[in-house]
Structure formats: C-alpha cells, structure tokens
Design a protein around this motif. Structure first.
Motif, PDB file in Angstrom:
ATOM      1  N   ALA A   1      -6.302  -2.132   2.953  1.00 10.16           N
ATOM      2  CA  ALA A   1      -6.772  -0.846   3.477  1.00 10.16           C
ATOM      3  C   ALA A   1      -8.066  -1.035   4.266  1.00 10.16           C
ATOM      4  O   ALA A   1      -8.269  -0.406   5.320  1.00 10.16           O
ATOM      5  CB  ALA A   1      -6.978   0.141   2.334  1.00 10.16           C
ATOM      6  N   ALA A   2      -8.952  -1.905   3.769  1.00  8.94           N
ATOM      7  CA  ALA A   2     -10.213  -2.159   4.465  1.00  8.94           C
ATOM      8  C   ALA A   2      -9.965  -2.834   5.815  1.00  8.94           C
ATOM      9  O   ALA A   2     -10.609  -2.503   6.829  1.00  8.94           O
ATOM     10  CB  ALA A   2     -11.116  -3.027   3.593  1.00  8.94           C
ATOM     11  N   VAL A   3      -9.020  -3.778   5.845  1.00  2.23           N
ATOM     12  CA  VAL A   3      -8.676  -4.454   7.103  1.00  2.23           C
ATOM     13  C   VAL A   3      -8.101  -3.449   8.096  1.00  2.23           C
ATOM     14  O   VAL A   3      -8.448  -3.468   9.289  1.00  2.23           O
ATOM     15  CB  VAL A   3      -7.668  -5.594   6.833  1.00  2.23           C
ATOM     16  CG1 VAL A   3      -7.125  -6.139   8.151  1.00  2.23           C
ATOM     17  CG2 VAL A   3      -8.322  -6.707   6.029  1.00  2.23           C
TER      18      VAL A   3
ATOM     19  N   PHE B   1      -3.514   8.485  -2.375  1.00  3.51           N
ATOM     20  CA  PHE B   1      -3.783   7.948  -3.699  1.00  3.51           C
ATOM     21  C   PHE B   1      -4.323   6.527  -3.630  1.00  3.51           C
ATOM     22  O   PHE B   1      -4.099   5.808  -2.657  1.00  3.51           O
ATOM     23  CB  PHE B   1      -2.496   7.949  -4.541  1.00  3.51           C
ATOM     24  CG  PHE B   1      -1.788   9.269  -4.558  1.00  3.51           C
ATOM     25  CD1 PHE B   1      -2.366  10.389  -5.138  1.00  3.51           C
ATOM     26  CD2 PHE B   1      -0.528   9.406  -3.980  1.00  3.51           C
ATOM     27  CE1 PHE B   1      -1.715  11.610  -5.148  1.00  3.51           C
ATOM     28  CE2 PHE B   1       0.132  10.609  -3.980  1.00  3.51           C
ATOM     29  CZ  PHE B   1      -0.462  11.725  -4.566  1.00  3.51           C
ATOM     30  N   ALA B   2      -5.017   6.150  -4.680  1.00  2.00           N
ATOM     31  CA  ALA B   2      -5.520   4.775  -4.831  1.00  2.00           C
ATOM     32  C   ALA B   2      -4.908   4.171  -6.083  1.00  2.00           C
ATOM     33  O   ALA B   2      -4.716   4.854  -7.098  1.00  2.00           O
ATOM     34  CB  ALA B   2      -7.037   4.776  -4.935  1.00  2.00           C
TER      35      ALA B   2
ATOM     36  N   PRO C   1      -2.268   2.582  -0.338  1.00  2.00           N
ATOM     37  CA  PRO C   1      -2.289   1.266   0.317  1.00  2.00           C
ATOM     38  C   PRO C   1      -1.716   0.191  -0.600  1.00  2.00           C
ATOM     39  O   PRO C   1      -1.739   0.317  -1.823  1.00  2.00           O
ATOM     40  CB  PRO C   1      -3.788   1.035   0.573  1.00  2.00           C
ATOM     41  CG  PRO C   1      -4.476   1.829  -0.481  1.00  2.00           C
ATOM     42  CD  PRO C   1      -3.620   3.043  -0.705  1.00  2.00           C
ATOM     43  N   VAL C   2      -1.207  -0.857   0.021  1.00  2.00           N
ATOM     44  CA  VAL C   2      -0.696  -1.979  -0.770  1.00  2.00           C
ATOM     45  C   VAL C   2      -1.818  -2.571  -1.617  1.00  2.00           C
ATOM     46  O   VAL C   2      -1.624  -2.924  -2.777  1.00  2.00           O
ATOM     47  CB  VAL C   2      -0.087  -3.054   0.150  1.00  2.00           C
ATOM     48  CG1 VAL C   2       0.312  -4.278  -0.653  1.00  2.00           C
ATOM     49  CG2 VAL C   2       1.095  -2.483   0.910  1.00  2.00           C
ATOM     50  N   SER C   3      -3.002  -2.654  -1.034  1.00  2.00           N
ATOM     51  CA  SER C   3      -4.187  -3.125  -1.759  1.00  2.00           C
ATOM     52  C   SER C   3      -5.418  -2.571  -1.060  1.00  2.00           C
ATOM     53  O   SER C   3      -5.360  -2.185   0.119  1.00  2.00           O
ATOM     54  CB  SER C   3      -4.244  -4.651  -1.796  1.00  2.00           C
ATOM     55  OG  SER C   3      -4.484  -5.158  -0.487  1.00  2.00           O
TER      56      SER C   3
ATOM     57  N   PHE D   1       6.721   2.177  -9.497  1.00  2.00           N
ATOM     58  CA  PHE D   1       6.143   3.416  -8.959  1.00  2.00           C
ATOM     59  C   PHE D   1       5.062   3.087  -7.927  1.00  2.00           C
ATOM     60  O   PHE D   1       4.988   3.707  -6.858  1.00  2.00           O
ATOM     61  CB  PHE D   1       5.556   4.248 -10.102  1.00  2.00           C
ATOM     62  CG  PHE D   1       5.127   5.632  -9.705  1.00  2.00           C
ATOM     63  CD1 PHE D   1       5.991   6.709  -9.811  1.00  2.00           C
ATOM     64  CD2 PHE D   1       3.842   5.873  -9.222  1.00  2.00           C
ATOM     65  CE1 PHE D   1       5.596   7.987  -9.448  1.00  2.00           C
ATOM     66  CE2 PHE D   1       3.435   7.139  -8.853  1.00  2.00           C
ATOM     67  CZ  PHE D   1       4.327   8.201  -8.970  1.00  2.00           C
ATOM     68  N   ALA D   2       4.212   2.120  -8.251  1.00  2.00           N
ATOM     69  CA  ALA D   2       3.161   1.711  -7.309  1.00  2.00           C
ATOM     70  C   ALA D   2       3.774   1.205  -6.009  1.00  2.00           C
ATOM     71  O   ALA D   2       3.296   1.539  -4.900  1.00  2.00           O
ATOM     72  CB  ALA D   2       2.290   0.633  -7.954  1.00  2.00           C
ATOM     73  N   GLU D   3       4.834   0.409  -6.108  1.00  2.00           N
ATOM     74  CA  GLU D   3       5.495  -0.099  -4.901  1.00  2.00           C
ATOM     75  C   GLU D   3       6.108   1.031  -4.087  1.00  2.00           C
ATOM     76  O   GLU D   3       6.082   1.000  -2.849  1.00  2.00           O
ATOM     77  CB  GLU D   3       6.576  -1.110  -5.307  1.00  2.00           C
ATOM     78  CG  GLU D   3       6.016  -2.409  -5.857  1.00  2.00           C
ATOM     79  CD  GLU D   3       7.104  -3.321  -6.386  1.00  2.00           C
ATOM     80  OE1 GLU D   3       8.284  -2.878  -6.438  1.00  2.00           O
ATOM     81  OE2 GLU D   3       6.791  -4.468  -6.753  1.00  2.00           O
TER      82      GLU D   3
END
Length: 371
Positions: A325-327, A344-345, A319-321, A308-310
């Motif tokens: 997301a910060a990058v 979502f996070a 975001p993937v991570s 589900f996360a993927e």
C-alpha cells in the motif's frame, strides 16, 4: 392401537409429548377464534378424512412440533386440509416425502418461536387489565379478535418478501451446486463476559440487555445487506454474500456496542468459504472456523481467517500488505494521481492451533484511516 399424534404448538426446543387438549372454556373459545373452526376429529379420523396414512400424519404433526394428544377429538377442518396439502405435494411429485416432513419441521419451528415471542412479549403486556376490576380474561378475547387478521396479513407479507429475496439469491447462483453449497462470509458476534452478567443482573435486566443486543444486531445486519441466521442470547450468527459487506457489519456492530455504556464488550470472528445451507441455518467448516475465531478474538475486535483476508484483497477492499500500500501511494504521488482507496486494514496475527481445525492464521481487521 393407533400411534399417538400431536396437536398443540409448543416451543421448538420443548415439545411436551404427554400434553392433553385443554378443557378451559376461554382457551377453547380462543382456539376456535384463532383456528376458525371447531374441534371435530380425532387424529385417526383426521388422517382418514384427509386420505393420509396414520403413520405419515403422525410424522407431519410431530415435525410441526405439535404435542401428542392420543386419540382425543381435538382436530379441525384446517388440520385435515393441511394434511391433504402436504400429502398432495408428495403425490404430485413436487416434494419427496422426507422433504415434505422437512418443510413441516422448518415451518413449525419458525412459527412456534414467533408465536411464543408474540404471546410473551406482546400480547402479555397488552392484556394487562386497563381498569381496576377487569380481569385478563375479559380483555384477551376481544384483543385477539382485533389483532388476528392484522398479524396474519403482516406475517404473509413478510414471508413473501423473504421468499422473494431468497429465491433471487438462488437463481443468481453460478451453478446448481452453489444453490446448496455456497461461498459465503459467515460471522459470529459474541458478548464478552455474558456468563458473569447472568449472575450479577436481575432476570428482567438481563432480558432487556439480550433484547437490546439482538435488536441492534438484527437491524445492523439487515441495513447493510447481510442476513441474520440466528440469535443465541449472547451471540448472533450472520452471513453475507461478499467479504466487504460482512466486514462492514462486524465493525459497525463493534462500534455501536462500544458507544453504549450498558453493553458489554463485543468480539467478532468471520470466515469465508463454502457453506452448506439447510432449513435457514448454515453448516460446515467455515461456520466452525468463524466460531473459533470469535472465541479467541480480543475485546471490541474482529478476527478473520486467511481466506477472508485474501477475498478482501482480491476485491480491493484491503491492501495485500501495508508495504505494498505504501509503494502504491508513493507511486501515485509521483504520477500526480489519487492513490488506491481501501476501506479496511489487515494485520496478521500469530498462527495458532484451533481445536478440530488444525493451525490457523488469524488476521486482525480494522478500518483503514490512512491512504
């Protein structure tokens, strides 16, 4: 001796195979009003008139959830017609015999529950004597006479709408296999501490709480594009075609229940993957995993599986991570453009063994409040 068959609808969870047709005059009048015909046939006579073997007639009636009546004369022209229609579908090759029995069973179970609900929660309240001295008996018949055609029309309307929606989903399937085994997001929402509540609350209070929970859940699932599969008192099972829809429903359920002081805390678990659908229900490893995730979810929180996360990451809903997301946000700021917007996070949790499913890695899913 001919096999015993069945007649009277009973709840799908409690078929009484010893029940006899009632001889109560009012009950008989109500039955004739609702069925639109008088009792004319024994089960054997009905099967013979319909041109159906007694064995097949028995299988159809039992599948529909009708209680056994032996060979009492209690069936009508409508029962004969129903047998002819089901048998005709088999003879024409439109349905196999097992499928026809399954159609009878699914229809019987669904309508039995509906009929019980209408009598218990609707007609029972309306048939309270409006004036002192009037009996419930004096009110019931004219009330049913007025309601019957309206409820029948409404039932057909809703069924056609639901059938159109279900048919649309099937024809949009990518291939034939996907019509039965589909990739869906499946979610369970469970009231925390419900067993303790059953010991503390009065029966009426408990019934009101369950009804409020089921009503709220059904409304939110439908409004946001999901499908309510079933309710189990303190738990609801729903499905959605995409992960984003399932996540939005889950978070709205948690938020709505948290704002209601009368409601216990809620926990939700969602899994994404191949699901087998039968008779309106869903089965398979994905469903089992969603159930297990619900059982280990914290209060007022949502746990999802890795698939589900993927899927949320693939569709751009999460975001993937957080590092990535910060990058992305930093890069967008340098280029003077808007950074990617995520709904979502996702936060990975500790891997843990889950009975019957091996080791799983749950993810805590929340709303994303920062870019």
């Amino acid at each position: 001796m001919e096999p015993e068959v069945s007649l009277h609808p009973t709840p799908h969870h409690a078929v009484d195979h010893t029940a006899e047709p009632t001889d109560d005059p009012l009950a008989i009048r109500l039955e004739q009003l609702i069925l639109g015909a008088e009792r004319r046939y024994t089960p054997f006579q009905a099967a013979r008139t319909a041109g159906v073997s007694m064995d097949l007639a028995s299988r159809f009636w039992r599948a529909m959830g009708f209680a056994d009546i032996g060979q009492a004369k209690a069936l009508t022209e409508a029962d004969v017609l129903a047998l002819r229609r089901l048998a005709g579908l088999v003879e024409a090759g439109l349905l196999s015999e097992p499928m026809a029995v399954q159609v009878a069973r699914s229809t019987g179970q669904t309508t039995a529950r509906l009929a019980e609900w209408q009598i218990d929660s609707f007609l029972e309240g309306l048939t309270e004597p409006p004036e002192p001295g009037m009996t419930r008996t004096e009110v019931t018949y004219p009330l049913v006479e007025l309601l019957l055609p309206e409820l029948e029309e409404f039932l057909v309307y809703v069924w056609r709408r639901q059938l159109a929606a279900a048919t649309g989903r099937v024809v949009q399937a990518a291939d034939d296999d996907e019509m039965v085994d589909r990739r869906l997001a499946v979610g369970f929402a469970d009231l925390v501490g419900f067993t303790r509540l059953t010991r503390r609350l009065e029966e009426e209070e408990l019934g009101e709480l369950v009804e409020a929970f089921e009503t709220t859940a059904a409304d939110l699932v439908a409004a946001h594009g999901g499908r309510l599969i079933k309710t189990l008192g303190d738990e609801v099972l729903y499905a959605a075609d995409d992960a984003g829809t399932a996540a939005e429903i889950a978070l709205r359920l948690i938020e709505t229940m948290a704002n209601d002081q009368a409601m216990p805390a809620l926990r939700v678990g969602i899994a994404f993957g191949t699901v087998t659908t039968r008779m309106g229900d869903v089965f398979g490893t994905t469903v089992n995993l969603a159930s297990r995730l619900t059982s280990i979810a914290p209060k007022d929180a949502l746990l999802v599986d890795e698939a589900f996360a993927e899927e949320l990451s693939r569709t751009g809903d999460a975001p993937v991570s957080e590092a990535e997301a910060a990058v992305e946000a930093e890069k967008a700021e340098k280029e003077g453009v808007e950074p990617p917007s995520y709904r979502f996070a996702l936060q990975p949790m500790w891997q843990r063994p889950v009975r019957g499913l091996g080791t799983v890695e749950p993810w805590l899913l929340t709303r994303r409040t920062t870019p």
